[in-house]
Design a protein around this motif. Structure first.
Motif, PDB file in Angstrom:
ATOM      1  N   PHE A 113       4.126  -8.760  -4.652  1.00 19.57           N
ATOM      2  CA  PHE A 113       3.327  -8.243  -5.927  1.00 19.57           C
ATOM      3  C   PHE A 113       4.621  -7.892  -7.069  1.00 19.57           C
ATOM      4  O   PHE A 113       5.502  -7.000  -6.546  1.00 19.57           O
ATOM      5  N   ALA A 114       4.418  -8.355  -8.241  1.00 20.24           N
ATOM      6  CA  ALA A 114       5.437  -8.016  -9.249  1.00 20.24           C
ATOM      7  C   ALA A 114       5.191  -6.545  -9.617  1.00 20.24           C
ATOM      8  O   ALA A 114       4.174  -5.878  -9.832  1.00 20.24           O
ATOM      9  N   ALA A 115       6.290  -5.572  -9.873  1.00 13.58           N
ATOM     10  CA  ALA A 115       6.190  -4.424 -10.434  1.00 13.58           C
ATOM     11  C   ALA A 115       7.343  -4.062 -11.388  1.00 13.58           C
ATOM     12  O   ALA A 115       8.430  -4.781 -11.438  1.00 13.58           O
ATOM     13  N   LYS A 116       7.013  -3.035 -12.227  1.00 16.25           N
ATOM     14  CA  LYS A 116       7.843  -2.933 -13.091  1.00 16.25           C
ATOM     15  C   LYS A 116       8.416  -1.294 -13.080  1.00 16.25           C
ATOM     16  O   LYS A 116       7.528  -0.771 -12.881  1.00 16.25           O
ATOM     17  N   VAL A 117       9.609  -1.033 -13.262  1.00 15.21           N
ATOM     18  CA  VAL A 117      10.216   0.140 -12.913  1.00 15.21           C
ATOM     19  C   VAL A 117      10.668   0.737 -14.367  1.00 15.21           C
ATOM     20  O   VAL A 117      11.651   0.100 -14.940  1.00 15.21           O
ATOM     21  N   ASN A 118      10.236   1.870 -14.720  1.00 14.45           N
ATOM     22  CA  ASN A 118      10.499   2.479 -16.215  1.00 14.45           C
ATOM     23  C   ASN A 118      11.788   3.039 -16.195  1.00 14.45           C
ATOM     24  O   ASN A 118      11.918   3.859 -15.113  1.00 14.45           O
ATOM     25  N   LEU A 119      12.614   2.817 -16.984  1.00 11.85           N
ATOM     26  CA  LEU A 119      13.882   3.782 -17.381  1.00 11.85           C
ATOM     27  C   LEU A 119      13.777   4.705 -18.569  1.00 11.85           C
ATOM     28  O   LEU A 119      13.377   4.031 -19.500  1.00 11.85           O
ATOM     29  N   GLY A 148      14.260   6.547 -12.329  1.00  9.95           N
ATOM     30  CA  GLY A 148      13.241   5.732 -12.908  1.00  9.95           C
ATOM     31  C   GLY A 148      12.062   5.823 -12.132  1.00  9.95           C
ATOM     32  O   GLY A 148      11.947   6.786 -11.066  1.00  9.95           O
ATOM     33  N   THR A 149      10.876   5.470 -12.607  1.00  6.31           N
ATOM     34  CA  THR A 149       9.637   5.554 -11.923  1.00  6.31           C
ATOM     35  C   THR A 149       8.942   4.083 -12.113  1.00  6.31           C
ATOM     36  O   THR A 149       9.257   3.380 -13.010  1.00  6.31           O
ATOM     37  N   ILE A 150       7.903   3.956 -11.234  1.00  4.39           N
ATOM     38  CA  ILE A 150       7.259   2.678 -11.238  1.00  4.39           C
ATOM     39  C   ILE A 150       6.215   2.807 -12.167  1.00  4.39           C
ATOM     40  O   ILE A 150       5.167   3.860 -12.052  1.00  4.39           O
ATOM     41  N   ARG A 151       6.202   1.795 -13.093  1.00  3.89           N
ATOM     42  CA  ARG A 151       5.326   2.073 -14.322  1.00  3.89           C
ATOM     43  C   ARG A 151       4.080   0.765 -14.023  1.00  3.89           C
ATOM     44  O   ARG A 151       2.938   1.040 -14.540  1.00  3.89           O
ATOM     45  N   GLU A 152       4.215  -0.265 -13.207  1.00  2.00           N
ATOM     46  CA  GLU A 152       3.338  -1.038 -13.304  1.00  2.00           C
ATOM     47  C   GLU A 152       3.387  -1.901 -11.953  1.00  2.00           C
ATOM     48  O   GLU A 152       4.460  -2.180 -11.403  1.00  2.00           O
ATOM     49  N   ARG A 212       0.725  -1.145  -0.160  1.00  2.00           N
ATOM     50  CA  ARG A 212       0.114  -0.139  -0.112  1.00  2.00           C
ATOM     51  C   ARG A 212       0.928   1.392   0.067  1.00  2.00           C
ATOM     52  O   ARG A 212       0.273   2.348  -0.361  1.00  2.00           O
ATOM     53  N   GLU A 213       2.149   1.132   0.131  1.00  2.00           N
ATOM     54  CA  GLU A 213       2.902   2.349   0.334  1.00  2.00           C
ATOM     55  C   GLU A 213       3.489   2.701  -1.058  1.00  2.00           C
ATOM     56  O   GLU A 213       4.039   3.680  -1.338  1.00  2.00           O
ATOM     57  N   PHE A 214       3.124   1.770  -2.251  1.00  4.42           N
ATOM     58  CA  PHE A 214       3.732   2.137  -3.475  1.00  4.42           C
ATOM     59  C   PHE A 214       2.423   2.386  -4.514  1.00  4.42           C
ATOM     60  O   PHE A 214       1.395   2.274  -4.172  1.00  4.42           O
ATOM     61  N   ARG A 215       2.767   3.593  -5.399  1.00  5.59           N
ATOM     62  CA  ARG A 215       1.955   3.900  -6.508  1.00  5.59           C
ATOM     63  C   ARG A 215       2.574   3.896  -7.762  1.00  5.59           C
ATOM     64  O   ARG A 215       3.724   4.158  -7.918  1.00  5.59           O
ATOM     65  N   LEU A 216       1.897   4.168  -8.864  1.00  3.25           N
ATOM     66  CA  LEU A 216       2.225   4.307 -10.150  1.00  3.25           C
ATOM     67  C   LEU A 216       2.826   5.710 -10.222  1.00  3.25           C
ATOM     68  O   LEU A 216       2.233   6.640  -9.672  1.00  3.25           O
ATOM     69  N   GLY A 217       4.037   5.765 -10.819  1.00  4.69           N
ATOM     70  CA  GLY A 217       4.631   7.221 -11.270  1.00  4.69           C
ATOM     71  C   GLY A 217       5.658   7.583  -9.986  1.00  4.69           C
ATOM     72  O   GLY A 217       6.185   8.562  -9.921  1.00  4.69           O
ATOM     73  N   ARG A 218       5.608   6.820  -8.824  1.00  3.18           N
ATOM     74  CA  ARG A 218       6.551   7.212  -7.747  1.00  3.18           C
ATOM     75  C   ARG A 218       7.883   6.987  -8.256  1.00  3.18           C
ATOM     76  O   ARG A 218       8.531   6.036  -8.927  1.00  3.18           O
ATOM     77  N   PRO A 219       8.795   8.203  -8.087  1.00  2.22           N
ATOM     78  CA  PRO A 219      10.235   7.852  -8.544  1.00  2.22           C
ATOM     79  C   PRO A 219      11.030   7.006  -7.558  1.00  2.22           C
ATOM     80  O   PRO A 219      10.868   6.819  -6.331  1.00  2.22           O
ATOM     81  N   VAL A 220      12.040   6.557  -8.245  1.00  2.00           N
ATOM     82  CA  VAL A 220      12.890   5.564  -7.552  1.00  2.00           C
ATOM     83  C   VAL A 220      14.303   5.652  -8.297  1.00  2.00           C
ATOM     84  O   VAL A 220      14.443   6.391  -9.101  1.00  2.00           O
ATOM     85  N   LEU A 221      15.497   4.961  -7.642  1.00  8.56           N
ATOM     86  CA  LEU A 221      16.671   5.095  -8.095  1.00  8.56           C
ATOM     87  C   LEU A 221      17.038   3.574  -8.495  1.00  8.56           C
ATOM     88  O   LEU A 221      16.799   2.488  -7.682  1.00  8.56           O
TER      89      LEU A 221
END
Length: 373
Positions: free
Chosen positions: A252-258, A236-240, A214-223
């Motif tokens: 939960f599988a997540a994809k980070v967009n570069l 990068g940003t969380i895309r999915e 629940r702490e994660f959302r789409l578009g959240r910036p990451v490194l």
């Protein structure tokens, strides 16, 4: 005797006067254990292991089954849209295409004959040389021949397509990520021969724990930090984020967009770490339970040491839910403040302290007091 008493009295007065000329000795600074509030902007980033994957990964297969006679590419090869990748034995499909073409030719010949007969019957019926029923029969024969020709034409197109399906071609530009079949192998329709990683972008695939999803959302910036380039972190940003947890790992599988520039610096299959700044309860400013005191008005407070003067000052705070060893501070202090972690009940407002850490080492340089003018 009177003179003696007067002399003693004078000596006492002189001694008292001499004592009164000196002030009280200055109070030595009281040692105080100080700490910074934990969490907040200085909280450590959470790291998640990941793998570089293509944004679009397509399993490529033949639409028909057959004997794989030739492979044109292998894993790791770069391919272009329409490029030939593999070939099945085309013998049977070529024969079916020839048979369908022959049936089409026969059906079209029947249609041509039926069209000519219908034209002649049309003239005869106009001249009343044949009955109307005979003309209607010929018209029905023409429509039947026309339908046969259309069916034969469609069947010839299917056979032609089936023959073309013996060639597997790249649907888009990309890289062959893996190969699952060898020449000489009999493969079925839909069986994966290659996996194509398209050139449309790169993602980092990670697994998020269910207790923090629940702490994660789409578009959240990451490194993103590559295993072979430690210290170099790409944006990068969380895309999915998967809507359901994996039934085995419960993650939960997540994809980070570069972005484009970062995607060019990575290779498929590379190991990476994704760093995410904490935003849950562990990211709040927290102080030890021993630092919490009551001020003169009965409000919850902590002692904050001024790094310039080394004086302790009481500051009212709002606390969250108490933990086993610490408590979150909702407001009242900053992450850079020095908080007295022990012995606060012995302090008073403005008292000078000697700040030390847990190893009894000074943590702030002394600042010379400003002399009053």
């Amino acid at each position: 005797m009177r003179a003696l008493r007067l002399g003693l009295t004078g000596m006492v007065v002189a001694l008292l006067a001499a004592c009164g000329g000196h002030g009280e000795p200055a109070e030595a600074p009281r040692p105080a254990l100080v700490v910074h509030p934990g969490g907040g902007a200085q909280a450590a980033l959470s790291a998640y292991a990941g793998e570089i994957r293509a944004r679009q990964e397509s399993p490529l297969s033949f639409r028909i089954g057959g004997n794989l006679v030739r492979r044109e590419v292998s894993a790791g090869d770069t391919v272009r849209q329409g490029q030939l990748l593999a070939v099945l034995d085309p013998g049977d499909q070529a024969l079916q295409a020839q048979a369908a073409q022959a049936q089409l030719a026969a059906a079209e010949a029947d249609l041509t004959r039926a069209r000519g007969d219908l034209a002649r019957y049309s003239k005869l019926v106009d001249q009343q040389l044949i009955s109307r029923s005979a003309y209607d029969a010929q018209l029905a024969a023409f429509k039947a021949a026309e339908g046969q020709a259309q069916a034969a034409r469609a069947q010839a197109n299917v056979a032609r397509n089936q023959a073309a399906y013996t060639q597997l071609r790249a649907p888009r530009d990309g890289v062959i990520a893996s190969r699952q079949a060898e020449a000489g192998q009999v493969v079925g329709a839909g069986q994966t021969i290659y996996t194509l990683a398209a050139d449309s972008g790169r993602d980092v695939v990670i697994a998020l724990p269910e207790n923090r999803i629940r702490e994660f959302r789409l578009g959240r910036p990451v490194l993103v930090e590559l295993w072979n380039a430690p210290g170099e972190r790409l944006p990068g940003t969380i895309r999915e984020i998967s809507a359901a947890a994996d039934p085995q790992t419960r993650t939960f599988a997540a994809k980070v967009n570069l972005p484009g520039d970062a995607a060019k610096a990575v290779e498929l299959g590379q190991s990476a770490r994704v760093y995410v700044a904490d935003t849950g309860p562990q990211a709040e400013l927290r102080v030890p339970l021993s630092a919490v005191q009551r001020d003169a008005n009965g409000r919850t407070a902590v002692w904050v040491v001024d790094p310039r003067t080394h004086q302790a000052k009481s500051r009212s705070v709002t606390l969250g839910r108490y933990g086993d060893v610490d408590v979150p501070v909702l407001n009242g202090v900053a992450a850079s403040d020095w908080i007295v972690a022990a012995g606060g009940h012995l302090l008073r407002e403005g008292q000078a302290v000697a700040p030390v850490d847990g190893n009894n080492r000074p943590v702030m340089q002394a600042v010379a007091a400003t002399k009053p003018e």
